[in-house]
Design an enzyme around this catalytic site. Structure first.
Site, PDB file in Angstrom:
ATOM      1  N   ARG A  90      93.462  74.763  67.263  1.00  0.00           N
ATOM      2  CA  ARG A  90      93.067  75.575  66.109  1.00  0.00           C
ATOM      3  C   ARG A  90      93.195  77.057  66.410  1.00  0.00           C
ATOM      4  NH1 ARG A  90      89.444  71.355  63.720  1.00  0.00           N
ATOM      5  NH2 ARG A  90      88.589  72.087  61.752  1.00  0.00           N
ATOM      6  N   ARG A 129      84.489  64.378  49.757  1.00  0.00           N
ATOM      7  CA  ARG A 129      84.767  63.509  50.916  1.00  0.00           C
ATOM      8  C   ARG A 129      83.562  62.657  51.298  1.00  0.00           C
ATOM      9  NH1 ARG A 129      87.611  66.068  55.930  1.00  0.00           N
ATOM     10  NH2 ARG A 129      86.088  67.738  55.636  1.00  0.00           N
TER      11      ARG A 129
HETATM   12  P1  ADP Z   1      91.079  66.715  57.020  1.00  0.00           P
HETATM   13  O1  ADP Z   1      90.979  65.718  58.143  1.00  0.00           O
HETATM   14  O2  ADP Z   1      92.381  67.445  57.021  1.00  0.00           O
HETATM   15  O3  ADP Z   1      89.895  67.639  56.937  1.00  0.00           O
HETATM   16  P2  ADP Z   1      90.660  64.351  55.324  1.00  0.00           P
HETATM   17  O4  ADP Z   1      91.736  63.425  55.794  1.00  0.00           O
HETATM   18  O5  ADP Z   1      89.272  64.059  55.758  1.00  0.00           O
HETATM   19  O6  ADP Z   1      91.067  65.892  55.653  1.00  0.00           O
HETATM   20  O7  ADP Z   1      90.741  64.405  53.728  1.00  0.00           O
HETATM   21  C1  ADP Z   1      89.813  65.209  52.979  1.00  0.00           C
HETATM   22  C2  ADP Z   1      89.430  64.457  51.688  1.00  0.00           C
HETATM   23  O8  ADP Z   1      90.565  64.397  50.836  1.00  0.00           O
HETATM   24  C3  ADP Z   1      88.980  63.021  51.924  1.00  0.00           C
HETATM   25  O9  ADP Z   1      87.980  62.688  50.967  1.00  0.00           O
HETATM   26  C4  ADP Z   1      90.240  62.212  51.682  1.00  0.00           C
HETATM   27  O10 ADP Z   1      89.918  60.921  51.256  1.00  0.00           O
HETATM   28  C5  ADP Z   1      90.944  63.040  50.589  1.00  0.00           C
HETATM   29  N1  ADP Z   1      92.413  63.004  50.686  1.00  0.00           N
HETATM   30  C6  ADP Z   1      93.180  62.987  51.787  1.00  0.00           C
HETATM   31  N2  ADP Z   1      94.498  62.972  51.471  1.00  0.00           N
HETATM   32  C7  ADP Z   1      94.555  62.993  50.116  1.00  0.00           C
HETATM   33  C8  ADP Z   1      95.635  62.992  49.159  1.00  0.00           C
HETATM   34  N3  ADP Z   1      96.909  62.984  49.558  1.00  0.00           N
HETATM   35  N4  ADP Z   1      95.324  63.005  47.840  1.00  0.00           N
HETATM   36  C9  ADP Z   1      94.013  63.032  47.433  1.00  0.00           C
HETATM   37  N5  ADP Z   1      92.966  63.025  48.267  1.00  0.00           N
HETATM   38  C10 ADP Z   1      93.221  63.011  49.595  1.00  0.00           C
HETATM   39  P1  AMP Z   2      86.905  68.893  61.614  1.00  0.00           P
HETATM   40  O1  AMP Z   2      86.306  67.529  61.761  1.00  0.00           O
HETATM   41  O2  AMP Z   2      88.284  68.994  62.185  1.00  0.00           O
HETATM   42  O3  AMP Z   2      86.832  69.405  60.191  1.00  0.00           O
HETATM   43  O4  AMP Z   2      86.009  69.876  62.509  1.00  0.00           O
HETATM   44  C1  AMP Z   2      84.634  70.049  62.251  1.00  0.00           C
HETATM   45  C2  AMP Z   2      84.109  71.221  63.060  1.00  0.00           C
HETATM   46  O5  AMP Z   2      84.229  70.946  64.475  1.00  0.00           O
HETATM   47  C3  AMP Z   2      84.836  72.549  62.868  1.00  0.00           C
HETATM   48  O6  AMP Z   2      84.406  73.265  61.723  1.00  0.00           O
HETATM   49  C4  AMP Z   2      84.490  73.273  64.186  1.00  0.00           C
HETATM   50  O7  AMP Z   2      83.165  73.767  64.170  1.00  0.00           O
HETATM   51  C5  AMP Z   2      84.551  72.119  65.203  1.00  0.00           C
HETATM   52  N1  AMP Z   2      85.922  71.958  65.751  1.00  0.00           N
HETATM   53  C6  AMP Z   2      86.732  70.876  65.610  1.00  0.00           C
HETATM   54  N2  AMP Z   2      87.897  71.068  66.233  1.00  0.00           N
HETATM   55  C7  AMP Z   2      87.851  72.305  66.780  1.00  0.00           C
HETATM   56  C8  AMP Z   2      88.760  73.094  67.547  1.00  0.00           C
HETATM   57  N3  AMP Z   2      89.986  72.648  67.859  1.00  0.00           N
HETATM   58  N4  AMP Z   2      88.363  74.338  67.939  1.00  0.00           N
HETATM   59  C9  AMP Z   2      87.138  74.797  67.629  1.00  0.00           C
HETATM   60  N5  AMP Z   2      86.228  74.111  66.913  1.00  0.00           N
HETATM   61  C10 AMP Z   2      86.575  72.874  66.480  1.00  0.00           C
END
Ligand code: ADP
Ligand code: AMP
Length: 226
Positions: A90, A129
């Site tokens: 990140r 989500r």
């Molecule tokens: P990230 O890991 O990038 O934070 P997630 O995979 O957890 O994102 O997805 C965020 C939300 O959006 C979840 O509720 C997921 O089910 C939904 N989501 C993911 N991909 C899509 C898509 N292509 N269209 C609509 N909703 C989606």
């Molecule tokens: P995520 O599940 O990827 O949305 O991450 C949730 C939270 O975990 C972020 O908002 C950060 O606080 C921490 N985190 C996850 N990955 C990283 C990373 N690569 N570097 C720093 N913080 C992280």
């Protein structure tokens, strides 16, 4: 030679959703930094308690902590045939640390898949989500809710909303992404291994686009599972 893939994109872009499917359909192991922190927190470890303070505020956990955790994780045997990185790196410092650690094992990043999604869609995705406590499957109350409210279709586990998915924290996480993570798009573009994918499309469309982008790498070292 192993195949390592990075899923790059803002919070809510669909990285976790896609990484889960890709890991089921290939021999790559899904490594998500956020999931590792949440697991550490559930176990009540020192790492979990330290990370919580940053996660609650939507800030990044300090580089040295994340890097140490990830390098330890990818040294485990299940990562030997390759990894899908979700949420890591990140920052530029994390990217450089990953590269030099892989280089020591004669390995590299084969591809970086960048999921592009407009901001207003991201906030709605984050707000809706829901994640399964047991198997990690992800649902969305707006786009595809589970059949029974609050219950995972796949395993019957309880669904919960992440505490850092509140509107205020989510907005701050997006700001942090723009400032600290977005520069990695150009960083990997320069290295010539970045593929941009339209993350606004349906989930299965995005999966297919990713598998297509990874095609030549999967042929040699990570054949799709039947
Ligand atoms: P990230 O890991 O990038 O934070 P997630 O995979 O957890 O994102 O997805 C965020 C939300 O959006 C979840 O509720 C997921 O089910 C939904 N989501 C993911 N991909 C899509 C898509 N292509 N269209 C609509 N909703 C989606
Ligand atoms: P995520 O599940 O990827 O949305 O991450 C949730 C939270 O975990 C972020 O908002 C950060 O606080 C921490 N985190 C996850 N990955 C990283 C990373 N690569 N570097 C720093 N913080 C992280």
């Amino acid at each position: 030679m192993t195949t390592n893939v990075i899923l790059l994109g803002p919070p809510g872009a669909g990285k976790g959703t896609q990484a889960k499917t890709l890991s089921e359909r290939t021999s790559l192991t899904h490594v998500a930094s956020g999931d590792l922190f949440r697991a550490a927190l559930r176990e009540g470890t020192e790492l979990g308690m330290l990370a919580k303070a940053y996660m609650d505020r939507g800030e990044l956990v300090p580089n040295e902590v994340v890097i140490g955790m990830i390098l330890e994780r990818i040294a485990q045997p299940d990562c030997a045939s390759g990894v899908i990185f979700d949420g890591f790196p990140r920052t530029r410092e994390q990217a450089v640390a990953l590269e030099s650690s892989l280089a020591k094992q004669n390995s590299t990043i084969a591809a970086v898949l960048y999921l592009r999604v407009p901001n207003e869609v991201l906030l709605r995705r984050i707000a809706g989500r829901q994640t399964c406590k047991t198997c990690g499957a992800t649902y969305n109350i707006y786009y595809f809710p589970s059949h029974r409210p609050g219950i995972c279709d796949a395993c019957g586990g309880r669904l919960y909303q992440r505490s850092d998915d509140s509107m205020e924290t989510a907005q701050h996480r997006l700001d942090v992404y723009f400032e600290q993570t977005m520069p990695l798009i150009e960083y990997y573009q320069r290295q010539g291994n970045l593929f941009e994918i339209d993350g606004q499309q349906e989930i299965s469309w995005v999966t297919d686009a990713m598998l297509k982008a990874l095609g030549k790498y999967l042929v040699t070292s990570a054949q799709p599972k039947e």
